[in-house]
Every structure is written in structure tokens, then in C-alpha cells.
Design a protein around this motif. Structure first.
Motif, mmCIF file in Angstrom:
data_model
loop_
_atom_site.group_PDB
_atom_site.id
_atom_site.type_symbol
_atom_site.label_atom_id
_atom_site.label_comp_id
_atom_site.label_asym_id
_atom_site.label_seq_id
_atom_site.Cartn_x
_atom_site.Cartn_y
_atom_site.Cartn_z
ATOM 1 N N ALA A 1 -9.710 -53.655 -47.298
ATOM 2 C CA ALA A 1 -10.520 -52.706 -47.023
ATOM 3 C C ALA A 1 -9.978 -51.566 -48.083
ATOM 4 C CB ALA A 1 -10.388 -51.929 -46.095
ATOM 5 N N LEU A 2 -11.269 -50.979 -48.949
ATOM 6 C CA LEU A 2 -10.861 -50.013 -49.955
ATOM 7 C C LEU A 2 -10.636 -48.591 -49.369
ATOM 8 C CD1 LEU A 2 -10.781 -49.727 -53.034
ATOM 9 C CD2 LEU A 2 -13.147 -49.242 -53.024
ATOM 10 N N GLY A 3 -9.600 -47.931 -49.794
ATOM 11 C CA GLY A 3 -9.164 -46.626 -49.223
ATOM 12 C C GLY A 3 -9.607 -45.615 -50.163
ATOM 13 N N CYS A 4 -8.830 -44.555 -50.403
ATOM 14 C CA CYS A 4 -8.972 -43.285 -51.034
ATOM 15 C C CYS A 4 -8.403 -43.469 -52.393
ATOM 16 C CB CYS A 4 -8.456 -42.231 -50.352
ATOM 17 S SG CYS A 4 -6.561 -42.268 -50.272
ATOM 18 N N GLU A 5 -9.103 -42.713 -53.484
ATOM 19 C CA GLU A 5 -8.680 -42.815 -54.852
ATOM 20 C C GLU A 5 -7.265 -42.193 -54.718
ATOM 21 O OE1 GLU A 5 -9.852 -40.529 -58.625
ATOM 22 O OE2 GLU A 5 -11.384 -41.869 -57.877
ATOM 23 N N ILE A 6 -6.219 -42.845 -55.462
ATOM 24 C CA ILE A 6 -4.842 -42.256 -55.528
ATOM 25 C C ILE A 6 -4.399 -41.949 -57.074
ATOM 26 C CG2 ILE A 6 -3.984 -43.319 -53.510
ATOM 27 C CD1 ILE A 6 -2.781 -45.431 -55.144
ATOM 28 N N GLY A 7 -5.596 -42.119 -58.201
ATOM 29 C CA GLY A 7 -5.117 -41.902 -59.126
ATOM 30 C C GLY A 7 -6.203 -42.345 -60.254
ATOM 31 N N ARG A 8 -6.425 -41.404 -61.437
ATOM 32 C CA ARG A 8 -7.536 -41.736 -62.541
ATOM 33 C C ARG A 8 -6.692 -41.456 -63.803
ATOM 34 N NH1 ARG A 8 -13.294 -40.510 -62.286
ATOM 35 N NH2 ARG A 8 -12.936 -40.484 -60.125
ATOM 36 N N GLY A 9 -7.084 -42.141 -64.567
ATOM 37 C CA GLY A 9 -6.686 -42.105 -66.057
ATOM 38 C C GLY A 9 -7.994 -42.159 -66.972
ATOM 39 N N SER A 10 -7.510 -42.431 -68.146
ATOM 40 C CA SER A 10 -8.659 -42.372 -69.283
ATOM 41 C C SER A 10 -9.387 -43.693 -69.389
ATOM 42 C CB SER A 10 -7.909 -42.260 -70.825
ATOM 43 O OG SER A 10 -6.928 -43.322 -70.816
ATOM 44 N N TYR A 11 -8.839 -44.670 -68.693
ATOM 45 C CA TYR A 11 -9.295 -46.185 -68.534
ATOM 46 C C TYR A 11 -9.992 -46.648 -67.158
ATOM 47 C CZ TYR A 11 -6.890 -46.706 -72.861
ATOM 48 O OH TYR A 11 -6.222 -46.532 -74.260
ATOM 49 N N GLY A 12 -9.731 -45.849 -66.352
ATOM 50 C CA GLY A 12 -10.194 -46.051 -64.921
ATOM 51 C C GLY A 12 -9.810 -45.445 -63.927
ATOM 52 N N ARG A 13 -9.908 -45.730 -62.675
ATOM 53 C CA ARG A 13 -9.476 -45.282 -61.356
ATOM 54 C C ARG A 13 -8.696 -46.273 -60.463
ATOM 55 N NH1 ARG A 13 -14.462 -45.925 -61.673
ATOM 56 N NH2 ARG A 13 -14.952 -46.938 -59.442
ATOM 57 N N VAL A 14 -7.629 -45.719 -59.800
ATOM 58 C CA VAL A 14 -6.873 -46.366 -58.907
ATOM 59 C C VAL A 14 -7.135 -46.097 -57.491
ATOM 60 C CG1 VAL A 14 -4.436 -47.173 -58.364
ATOM 61 C CG2 VAL A 14 -5.012 -46.826 -60.529
ATOM 62 N N TYR A 15 -7.187 -46.886 -56.812
ATOM 63 C CA TYR A 15 -7.741 -46.665 -55.188
ATOM 64 C C TYR A 15 -6.410 -47.319 -54.263
ATOM 65 C CZ TYR A 15 -11.881 -45.132 -56.455
ATOM 66 O OH TYR A 15 -13.157 -44.376 -56.760
ATOM 67 N N ARG A 16 -6.118 -46.812 -53.133
ATOM 68 C CA ARG A 16 -5.322 -47.640 -52.317
ATOM 69 C C ARG A 16 -6.105 -48.521 -51.179
ATOM 70 N NH1 ARG A 16 -0.508 -45.507 -49.611
ATOM 71 N NH2 ARG A 16 -0.168 -46.753 -47.637
ATOM 72 N N ALA A 17 -5.830 -49.623 -50.943
ATOM 73 C CA ALA A 17 -6.336 -50.528 -50.211
ATOM 74 C C ALA A 17 -5.483 -51.572 -49.417
ATOM 75 C CB ALA A 17 -7.386 -51.430 -51.417
ATOM 76 N N THR A 18 -6.353 -51.973 -48.564
ATOM 77 C CA THR A 18 -5.512 -53.128 -47.397
ATOM 78 C C THR A 18 -6.019 -54.362 -47.632
ATOM 79 O OG1 THR A 18 -5.135 -51.081 -45.960
ATOM 80 C CG2 THR A 18 -4.781 -53.297 -45.211
ATOM 81 N N ARG A 19 -5.040 -55.250 -47.974
ATOM 82 C CA ARG A 19 -5.601 -56.553 -48.087
ATOM 83 C C ARG A 19 -5.739 -57.101 -46.611
ATOM 84 N NH1 ARG A 19 -1.791 -60.635 -51.187
ATOM 85 N NH2 ARG A 19 -0.320 -60.176 -49.546
ATOM 86 N N ILE A 20 -6.970 -57.688 -46.401
ATOM 87 C CA ILE A 20 -7.601 -57.895 -45.280
ATOM 88 C C ILE A 20 -6.763 -59.034 -44.562
ATOM 89 C CG2 ILE A 20 -9.586 -58.710 -43.784
ATOM 90 C CD1 ILE A 20 -11.182 -56.993 -45.629
ATOM 91 N N ALA A 21 -6.356 -60.243 -45.357
ATOM 92 C CA ALA A 21 -5.759 -61.269 -44.831
ATOM 93 C C ALA A 21 -4.558 -61.076 -44.133
ATOM 94 C CB ALA A 21 -5.575 -62.209 -46.085
ATOM 95 N N ASP A 22 -3.718 -59.999 -44.481
ATOM 96 C CA ASP A 22 -2.370 -59.765 -43.692
ATOM 97 C C ASP A 22 -1.863 -58.239 -43.670
ATOM 98 O OD1 ASP A 22 -1.865 -59.065 -46.450
ATOM 99 O OD2 ASP A 22 -0.312 -60.486 -46.985
ATOM 100 N N GLY A 23 -2.921 -57.347 -43.765
ATOM 101 C CA GLY A 23 -2.853 -56.137 -43.714
ATOM 102 C C GLY A 23 -1.863 -55.132 -44.706
ATOM 103 N N LEU A 24 -1.628 -55.948 -45.829
ATOM 104 C CA LEU A 24 -0.696 -55.470 -46.864
ATOM 105 C C LEU A 24 -1.252 -54.216 -47.696
ATOM 106 C CD1 LEU A 24 1.946 -55.854 -48.575
ATOM 107 C CD2 LEU A 24 0.797 -57.138 -50.198
ATOM 108 N N ALA A 25 -0.594 -53.242 -47.671
ATOM 109 C CA ALA A 25 -1.096 -52.059 -48.497
ATOM 110 C C ALA A 25 -1.018 -52.312 -50.083
ATOM 111 C CB ALA A 25 -0.288 -50.663 -48.402
ATOM 112 N N VAL A 26 -2.011 -52.311 -50.863
ATOM 113 C CA VAL A 26 -1.949 -52.631 -52.096
ATOM 114 C C VAL A 26 -2.746 -51.578 -53.048
ATOM 115 C CG1 VAL A 26 -2.222 -55.020 -51.613
ATOM 116 C CG2 VAL A 26 -4.371 -53.743 -52.218
ATOM 117 N N ALA A 27 -2.597 -51.601 -54.495
ATOM 118 C CA ALA A 27 -3.228 -50.501 -55.224
ATOM 119 C C ALA A 27 -4.152 -51.654 -55.917
ATOM 120 C CB ALA A 27 -2.080 -49.909 -56.154
#
Length: 93
Positions: free
Chosen positions: A1-27
Motif C-alpha cells: 500500500a502506497l503511503g506518503c511522499e518522503i522525498g523528492r529530487g530532480s529525477y523523481g519522488r520517493v514514497y513510503r509504502a507497505t509490501r502487502i505480502a508481508d507488511g514490510l515497510a519499503v521505499a
């Protein structure tokens, strides 16, 4: 599940998310992949970065988990570093 934006740079954006399969927090780094020449060059650089991350097995480097092309974006999924970016850490010192 896609969460909030945690970073932004000249090439794109980074979001916090949760991997649905196992609940792992990912970027998830989201990069545009349209046909612009600059973006095409960037895409080649990103492919090299993905390959380097995929091969790297160090406790000091974020672990590459997967990548996906969705519509006109490349999504790169890595483990999440809760401490923030390297710049955030350096500014805090």
C-alpha cells in the motif's frame, strides 16, 4: 500500500509504502520514463543503478527488492531507511 511522499529530487519522488505480502515497510522511488531524450539517458543510468543495487549485498547499502514499470513511470522498491536520506543525517549533525 502506497503511503506518503518522503522525498523528492530532480529525477523523481520517493514514497513510503507497505509490501502487502508481508507488511514490510519499503521505499518506492518513482521515476518518469517518457520518450524525452534526457529521460532516456536517465533511464540508462537508472538501469545501471538497479543492477548495482541488485548485486550489492552489504549491510551498509539499502537492499534492492524489485522494480516495476507502471504507465509512464519506473518504480524502484528498496528497503526503507527510517533515519531519512544521507543529507538528512548530515544536516542533523
Amino acid at each position: 500500500a502506497l503511503g506518503c511522499e518522503i522525498g523528492r529530487g530532480s529525477y523523481g519522488r520517493v514514497y513510503r509504502a507497505t509490501r502487502i505480502a508481508d507488511g514490510l515497510a519499503v521505499a518506492i522511488k518513482m521515476l518518469p520514463t517518457d520518450s524525452d531524450n534526457e529521460v532516456s539517458i536517465l533511464t540508462a543510468e537508472v538501469c545501471r543503478e538497479i543492477e548495482s543495487l541488485r548485486r550489492c549485498k552489504s549491510e551498509h547499502v539499502l537492499r534492492y527488492l524489485s522494480s516495476h514499470t507502471l504507465e509512464s513511470e519506473l518504480w524502484i522498491v528498496t528497503e526503507l531507511c527510517d533515519a531519512g536520506s544521507l543529507v538528512d543525517i548530515m544536516r542533523a549533525r
